[in-house]
Design an enzyme around this catalytic site. Structure first.
Site, PDB file in Angstrom:
ATOM      1  N   GLU A 113      48.901  47.282  65.189  1.00  0.00           N
ATOM      2  CA  GLU A 113      48.770  47.830  63.820  1.00  0.00           C
ATOM      3  C   GLU A 113      50.111  47.726  63.077  1.00  0.00           C
ATOM      4  O   GLU A 113      50.556  48.625  62.421  1.00  0.00           O
ATOM      5  CB  GLU A 113      48.296  49.283  63.857  1.00  0.00           C
ATOM      6  N   GLU A 122      44.956  56.805  71.111  1.00  0.00           N
ATOM      7  CA  GLU A 122      45.784  57.991  70.873  1.00  0.00           C
ATOM      8  C   GLU A 122      45.356  59.225  71.676  1.00  0.00           C
ATOM      9  O   GLU A 122      45.118  60.299  71.124  1.00  0.00           O
ATOM     10  CB  GLU A 122      45.791  58.321  69.365  1.00  0.00           C
TER      11      GLU A 122
HETATM   12  O1  G3I Z   1      34.380  56.591  54.074  1.00  0.00           O
HETATM   13  C1  G3I Z   1      34.486  55.822  52.878  1.00  0.00           C
HETATM   14  C2  G3I Z   1      33.273  54.957  52.694  1.00  0.00           C
HETATM   15  O2  G3I Z   1      32.107  55.753  52.524  1.00  0.00           O
HETATM   16  C3  G3I Z   1      33.475  54.125  51.488  1.00  0.00           C
HETATM   17  O3  G3I Z   1      32.355  53.338  51.215  1.00  0.00           O
HETATM   18  C4  G3I Z   1      34.675  53.250  51.746  1.00  0.00           C
HETATM   19  C5  G3I Z   1      34.902  52.291  50.577  1.00  0.00           C
HETATM   20  O4  G3I Z   1      36.214  51.783  50.634  1.00  0.00           O
HETATM   21  O5  G3I Z   1      35.835  54.058  51.958  1.00  0.00           O
HETATM   22  C6  G3I Z   1      35.721  54.952  53.020  1.00  0.00           C
HETATM   23  O6  G3I Z   1      36.875  55.706  52.841  1.00  0.00           O
HETATM   24  C7  G3I Z   1      37.925  55.731  53.692  1.00  0.00           C
HETATM   25  C8  G3I Z   1      38.292  54.452  54.483  1.00  0.00           C
HETATM   26  O7  G3I Z   1      39.565  54.657  55.160  1.00  0.00           O
HETATM   27  C9  G3I Z   1      38.421  53.209  53.628  1.00  0.00           C
HETATM   28  O8  G3I Z   1      39.565  53.325  52.807  1.00  0.00           O
HETATM   29  C10 G3I Z   1      37.717  56.804  54.753  1.00  0.00           C
HETATM   30  O9  G3I Z   1      37.261  57.967  54.133  1.00  0.00           O
HETATM   31  C11 G3I Z   1      39.083  57.040  55.404  1.00  0.00           C
HETATM   32  O10 G3I Z   1      38.975  58.022  56.436  1.00  0.00           O
HETATM   33  C12 G3I Z   1      39.527  55.742  56.081  1.00  0.00           C
HETATM   34  O11 G3I Z   1      40.849  55.967  56.572  1.00  0.00           O
HETATM   35  C13 G3I Z   1      41.260  55.091  57.636  1.00  0.00           C
HETATM   36  C14 G3I Z   1      41.782  55.987  58.782  1.00  0.00           C
HETATM   37  O12 G3I Z   1      42.315  55.176  59.849  1.00  0.00           O
HETATM   38  C15 G3I Z   1      40.668  56.847  59.356  1.00  0.00           C
HETATM   39  O13 G3I Z   1      39.646  56.025  59.851  1.00  0.00           O
HETATM   40  C16 G3I Z   1      42.380  54.189  57.137  1.00  0.00           C
HETATM   41  O14 G3I Z   1      41.840  53.268  56.181  1.00  0.00           O
HETATM   42  C17 G3I Z   1      43.006  53.428  58.302  1.00  0.00           C
HETATM   43  O15 G3I Z   1      44.135  52.701  57.871  1.00  0.00           O
HETATM   44  C18 G3I Z   1      43.434  54.387  59.412  1.00  0.00           C
HETATM   45  O16 G3I Z   1      43.866  53.601  60.489  1.00  0.00           O
HETATM   46  C19 G3I Z   1      44.443  54.300  61.605  1.00  0.00           C
HETATM   47  C20 G3I Z   1      43.996  53.619  62.873  1.00  0.00           C
HETATM   48  O17 G3I Z   1      42.585  53.629  62.969  1.00  0.00           O
HETATM   49  C21 G3I Z   1      44.622  54.288  64.101  1.00  0.00           C
HETATM   50  N1  G3I Z   1      46.087  54.266  63.993  1.00  0.00           N
HETATM   51  C22 G3I Z   1      46.565  54.914  62.757  1.00  0.00           C
HETATM   52  C23 G3I Z   1      45.974  54.233  61.535  1.00  0.00           C
HETATM   53  C24 G3I Z   1      46.513  54.817  60.251  1.00  0.00           C
HETATM   54  O18 G3I Z   1      46.105  56.169  60.132  1.00  0.00           O
END
Ligand code: G3I
Length: 347
Positions: A260, A151
């Site tokens: 995705e 991105e």
């Molecule tokens: O950070 C915690 C971690 O400490 C904890 O142990 C864990 C337990 O489940 O959860 C973690 O939390 C969140 C994680 O998703 C798991 O649900 C994070 O805080 C949260 O930031 C993370 O969000 C992900 C996001 O990208 C940011 O990385 C989403 O799951 C994921 O679906 C999303 O994916 C993105 C792609 O990378 C790029 N394209 C868009 C897509 C959707 O936004």
């Protein structure tokens, strides 16, 4: 004598008659029917029970939904938290799944300690190179591919600038990304290196800028093997754009990854939405169309189709109790009509 011979012959001929074996039932397993990778984004914390068996039964590769991102691994300049990524890669290696690394460079995933340091371009790049070397060499031989950068463009084709540490630091961000692709190649010569983005098939200006970057990389000699189109779309996404956009991406000659894939049905984001039989069929038809269109690409360019999640229960789109049903399996991990549509789209 003659009668005996006739009876004996007919008995033999019946016994030896070659009865064709019944054709094996056409496989209903996605990874068995596909001639390319069938992936799913997974969360390591969920890899147990029905979630795990669904991944192992239907998919041939996995993408870490967040475990292999910079902010998850790089907790300090000399501190790495490998536990999540190791758990996921070990699961994949143990079960014969390929792993697609996602993602080394993403503007949303630079950790706060790094961005707050306000490094100059030289320090920024030297530290990022150390990170890339550490991560890519750790999983060398266990990962077959990486999203090196994710991105970096806006839909209008300009370079992403808002909240983007790379744009803020470098006069020529594309050259920085190109050098990072080279760092990854040097750390793992066998991995396929991808640029990943969303809206690529529907935003022609973004797609043009991506193609320009690919040409520049090729002219300068920076390595790139593939392009990922995230495909976060809906049942209403224009099918003509999907087909023309995907085929246009393929004109680069690179591997193509639908990276995705999920298809929203609650397009008005109504809090009283009901997933009707009509919408279930529209979703199945949309999945079938996307898979058929991908199947129409040159064989050697079809890398994989990855759904962004396994079950509607754990989709990023249903986080926060949003009403949505974007994936192939329902909240109880039963196949939806969407699964059948995907399967029908495979050649
Ligand atoms: O950070 C915690 C971690 O400490 C904890 O142990 C864990 C337990 O489940 O959860 C973690 O939390 C969140 C994680 O998703 C798991 O649900 C994070 O805080 C949260 O930031 C993370 O969000 C992900 C996001 O990208 C940011 O990385 C989403 O799951 C994921 O679906 C999303 O994916 C993105 C792609 O990378 C790029 N394209 C868009 C897509 C959707 O936004």
């Amino acid at each position: 004598m003659a009668l005996f011979s006739i009876l004996f012959y007919s008995a033999c001929s019946k016994k030896d008659a070659v009865v064709p074996a019944p054709a094996p039932p056409a496989t209903t397993i996605l990874k068995d029917k596909a001639a390319f990778g069938i992936g799913a984004a997974v969360k390591s914390a969920l890899l147990q029970g029905t979630y795990q068996t669904t991944v192992l039964t239907y998919f041939s590769q996995i993408t870490a939904e967040y475990e292999m991102k910079m902010q998850t691994i790089w907790s300090g300049e000399n501190n790495y938290n490998w536990s999540y990524a190791d758990a996921l890669v070990n699961f994949a290696t143990t079960n014969g799944l390929n792993v697609h690394g996602h993602t080394l460079l993403w503007y949303q995933s630079f950790p706060a300690w790094f961005t707050n340091a306000n490094y100059d371009s030289a320090a920024f790049e030297s530290k990022v190179k150390v990170y890339i070397d550490a991560v890519v060499s750790r999983y060398r031989g266990k990962l077959k591919s990486w999203d090196v950068a994710n991105e970096i463009f806006n839909d209008d084709g300009t370079l992403r600038s808002v909240n983007c540490p790379v744009y803020k630091t470098f006069k020529d961000p594309i050259a920085f990304y190109g050098r990072c692709f080279q760092y990854v190649r040097n750390a793992d010569p066998d991995a396929k290196l991808f640029y990943n983005d969303y809206d690529v098939v529907i935003a022609s200006s973004k797609r043009y800028s991506i193609k320009q970057m690919v040409s520049r990389f090729k002219n300068v000699g920076y390595p790139i093997d593939g392009l990922g189109e995230q495909f976060h779309y809906s049942i209403n996404t224009d099918k003509t754009s999907i087909k023309s956009g995907l085929n246009d991406m393929a004109t680069t000659g690179l591997l193509i990854h639908v990276s995705e894939l999920d298809l929203k049905v609650n397009v008005t984001q109504s809090n009283t939405y009901v997933f009707s039989a009509t919408d279930q069929q529209l979703q199945a038809d949309a999945y079938q169309y996307i898979v058929e269109t991908f199947e129409g690409l040159p064989t050697n360019q079809k890398f994989a189709i990855t759904t962004w999640g396994v079950s509607d229960k754990y989709s990023w789109l249903t986080a926060g109790n949003a009403i949505e049903y974007p994936l192939l399996f329902d909240i109880n991990f039963n196949k939806k009509p969407a699964y059948d549509g995907f399967l029908k789209g495979l050649k």
